[in-house]
Scaffold this motif. Structure first.
Motif, mmCIF file in Angstrom:
data_model
loop_
_atom_site.group_PDB
_atom_site.id
_atom_site.type_symbol
_atom_site.label_atom_id
_atom_site.label_comp_id
_atom_site.label_asym_id
_atom_site.label_seq_id
_atom_site.Cartn_x
_atom_site.Cartn_y
_atom_site.Cartn_z
ATOM 1 N N LYS A 69 0.849 -1.193 0.000
ATOM 2 C CA LYS A 69 0.000 0.000 0.000
ATOM 3 C C LYS A 69 0.885 1.243 0.000
ATOM 4 O O LYS A 69 2.099 1.163 -0.087
ATOM 5 C CB LYS A 69 -0.921 0.000 1.221
ATOM 6 C CG LYS A 69 -1.946 -1.124 1.240
ATOM 7 C CD LYS A 69 -2.879 -0.990 2.436
ATOM 8 C CE LYS A 69 -3.951 -2.073 2.422
ATOM 9 N NZ LYS A 69 -4.888 -1.943 3.571
ATOM 10 N N LEU A 99 -2.485 4.614 -5.995
ATOM 11 C CA LEU A 99 -2.878 3.996 -7.265
ATOM 12 C C LEU A 99 -1.658 3.866 -8.173
ATOM 13 O O LEU A 99 -0.711 4.650 -8.081
ATOM 14 C CB LEU A 99 -3.929 4.835 -7.986
ATOM 15 C CG LEU A 99 -5.287 5.030 -7.310
ATOM 16 C CD1 LEU A 99 -6.108 6.053 -8.086
ATOM 17 C CD2 LEU A 99 -6.026 3.708 -7.197
ATOM 18 N N ASP A 104 -5.413 2.957 -13.367
ATOM 19 C CA ASP A 104 -5.645 1.877 -12.416
ATOM 20 C C ASP A 104 -6.961 2.094 -11.683
ATOM 21 O O ASP A 104 -7.829 1.209 -11.617
ATOM 22 C CB ASP A 104 -4.459 1.841 -11.446
ATOM 23 C CG ASP A 104 -4.647 0.884 -10.279
ATOM 24 O OD1 ASP A 104 -5.480 -0.028 -10.379
ATOM 25 O OD2 ASP A 104 -3.938 1.061 -9.275
ATOM 26 N N GLY A 105 -7.145 3.273 -11.127
ATOM 27 C CA GLY A 105 -8.354 3.558 -10.376
ATOM 28 C C GLY A 105 -9.576 3.708 -11.250
ATOM 29 O O GLY A 105 -10.666 3.228 -10.910
ATOM 30 N N HIS A 108 -10.711 0.193 -12.424
ATOM 31 C CA HIS A 108 -11.061 -0.782 -11.394
ATOM 32 C C HIS A 108 -12.207 -0.339 -10.489
ATOM 33 O O HIS A 108 -12.920 -1.197 -9.938
ATOM 34 C CB HIS A 108 -9.833 -1.113 -10.548
ATOM 35 C CG HIS A 108 -8.826 -1.932 -11.280
ATOM 36 N ND1 HIS A 108 -7.468 -1.676 -11.234
ATOM 37 C CD2 HIS A 108 -8.979 -3.001 -12.105
ATOM 38 C CE1 HIS A 108 -6.825 -2.565 -11.982
ATOM 39 N NE2 HIS A 108 -7.714 -3.373 -12.519
ATOM 40 N N LEU A 260 -12.451 0.145 -2.765
ATOM 41 C CA LEU A 260 -11.457 0.078 -3.835
ATOM 42 C C LEU A 260 -10.145 -0.508 -3.316
ATOM 43 O O LEU A 260 -9.490 -1.300 -4.005
ATOM 44 C CB LEU A 260 -11.223 1.468 -4.434
ATOM 45 C CG LEU A 260 -10.222 1.554 -5.587
ATOM 46 C CD1 LEU A 260 -10.622 0.636 -6.741
ATOM 47 C CD2 LEU A 260 -10.084 2.996 -6.079
ATOM 48 N N SER A 261 -9.761 -0.142 -2.097
ATOM 49 C CA SER A 261 -8.523 -0.658 -1.515
ATOM 50 C C SER A 261 -8.591 -2.169 -1.330
ATOM 51 O O SER A 261 -7.639 -2.889 -1.647
ATOM 52 C CB SER A 261 -8.261 0.033 -0.174
ATOM 53 O OG SER A 261 -7.081 -0.453 0.425
ATOM 54 N N LYS A 264 -8.285 -3.803 -4.793
ATOM 55 C CA LYS A 264 -6.940 -3.741 -5.353
ATOM 56 C C LYS A 264 -5.938 -4.604 -4.592
ATOM 57 O O LYS A 264 -4.916 -5.010 -5.164
ATOM 58 C CB LYS A 264 -6.457 -2.282 -5.395
ATOM 59 C CG LYS A 264 -6.817 -1.576 -6.694
ATOM 60 C CD LYS A 264 -6.249 -0.175 -6.743
ATOM 61 C CE LYS A 264 -4.769 -0.099 -6.469
ATOM 62 N NZ LYS A 264 -3.946 -0.869 -7.446
ATOM 63 N N SER A 265 -6.233 -4.914 -3.323
ATOM 64 C CA SER A 265 -5.316 -5.768 -2.562
ATOM 65 C C SER A 265 -5.245 -7.169 -3.159
ATOM 66 O O SER A 265 -4.319 -7.927 -2.861
ATOM 67 C CB SER A 265 -5.749 -5.838 -1.097
ATOM 68 O OG SER A 265 -6.952 -6.579 -0.948
ATOM 69 N N LEU A 267 -5.204 -7.535 -6.509
ATOM 70 C CA LEU A 267 -4.728 -7.348 -7.880
ATOM 71 C C LEU A 267 -3.240 -7.070 -7.975
ATOM 72 O O LEU A 267 -2.584 -7.467 -8.945
ATOM 73 C CB LEU A 267 -5.482 -6.190 -8.553
ATOM 74 C CG LEU A 267 -7.009 -6.299 -8.640
ATOM 75 C CD1 LEU A 267 -7.573 -5.059 -9.313
ATOM 76 C CD2 LEU A 267 -7.413 -7.551 -9.400
ATOM 77 N N ASP A 268 -2.696 -6.343 -7.014
ATOM 78 C CA ASP A 268 -1.286 -5.964 -7.113
ATOM 79 C C ASP A 268 -0.694 -5.825 -5.725
ATOM 80 O O ASP A 268 -1.411 -5.879 -4.725
ATOM 81 C CB ASP A 268 -1.130 -4.656 -7.903
ATOM 82 C CG ASP A 268 -1.799 -3.473 -7.228
ATOM 83 O OD1 ASP A 268 -1.300 -3.028 -6.182
ATOM 84 O OD2 ASP A 268 -2.822 -2.980 -7.737
#
Length: 294
Positions: A69, A99, A104-105, A108, A260-261, A264-265, A267-268
């Motif tokens: 993060k 991001l 990215d944001g 997603h 969103l966080s 994304k955790s 995804l990357d």
């Protein structure tokens, strides 16, 4: 063997920017002198202090692990930047997230918020990532025409009630791409009222926040009530000529940021510590770089 695409891929062709890059490279190889107005990648270098930070961090053997993060320094830099630039007060821990560039944001967030069949309201014309995000979410895109007679602002009152009832997300972009219009504080107030009435989340794409003439663009989050309905995404790509480093952030409503966080955790594993340190240094800068860039 026979290879086939997923049904999802029916909505995707090769990116227009990749296609234009191939055409450009072909013309350059033929000796043509090209002015590239396609993807909008800055043709100027980042400020020296950004390159120096990257260089110094590359020598630190402890900076090559997963960041997962945003670092505390990065979050604090965004918080202070928004306070100084826009008089917006953010909580660094739960109202800001890192991001890998705005793209990215933008792509997603619809996947994290919307279900197949939901509507997403998007500016027309608008940046290509909006359509990609809608397609990935399996949602429906409802275009909002940007017309000269309305100062290139979408007319929210013209959206049919049945669309409003099915809409989950409203995407805005001021200053815009490809239409570089500016939003007024009154328009953002109208947006907030509209979003509350119809329970629609707002995403304001603020990537061009530092590219202006005399009038400074308004942060959506600086308008009363904005934190209740949505978030803003901003990038260092254009402001600090850091497009290839892929670093940006989302900030605003903590519930949307958390959704969103969490997504994304999966995804990357975050942006490298080198790039985060350089981005933090850029956001902390009080030199005349941005004025000179403009």
């Amino acid at each position: 063997m026979l290879f086939s695409k997923s049904k999802r891929m029916e909505a995707f062709q090769e990116s227009i920017f990749s296609e234009l890059a191939q055409i450009k490279n072909s013309k350059v190889s033929e000796g043509a002198d090209i002015i590239d107005l396609s993807i909008g990648s800055p043709d100027l270098p980042p400020p020296p202090f950004v390159m120096d930070t990257l260089s110094n961090m590359s020598q630190n053997p402890n900076s090559y692990g997963y960041s997962l993060k945003g670092t505390e320094e990065f979050h604090e830099s965004v918080r202070q930047f928004y306070k100084d630039k826009y008089e917006v007060h953010l909580h660094s821990k739960d109202e800001i997230m890192l991001l890998m560039g705005s793209q990215d944001g933008l792509v997603h967030l619809p996947m994290a918020l919307c279900n197949p069949g939901d509507y997403i309201l998007v500016p027309d014309p608008g940046y290509t990532a909006y359509a990609a995000g809608v397609a990935m979410a399996g949602a429906n895109m409802y275009p909002l025409p940007l017309k000269k007679e309305n100062h290139f602002l979408p007319e929210l009152e013209l959206i049919p009630e049945e669309i409003c009832q099915k809409a989950r997300l409203l995407i805005l972009n001021f200053p815009g791409n490809p239409v570089p219009a500016m939003a007024s504080r009154e328009f953002f107030q109208e947006v907030i009222s509209f979003a509350k009435k119809h329970n629609i989340i707002v995403l304001h794409d603020f990537a061009y926040s530092e590219l202006y003439y005399e009038e400074r663009p308004i942060s959506f989050l600086s308008v009363e009530g904005a934190f209740e309905v949505g978030i803003e995404m901003n990038s260092l790509s254009k402001s600090f000529n850091m497009a290839g480093l892929r670093v940006a952030y989302a900030c605003g409503n903590k519930e949307v940021i958390k959704i969103l966080s969490d997504f994304k955790s999966n995804l990357d594993y975050g942006v490298s510590f080198h790039i985060q340190a350089a981005a933090s240094r850029a956001l902390q800068d009080h030199s005349t770089f941005l004025d000179q860039l403009r």
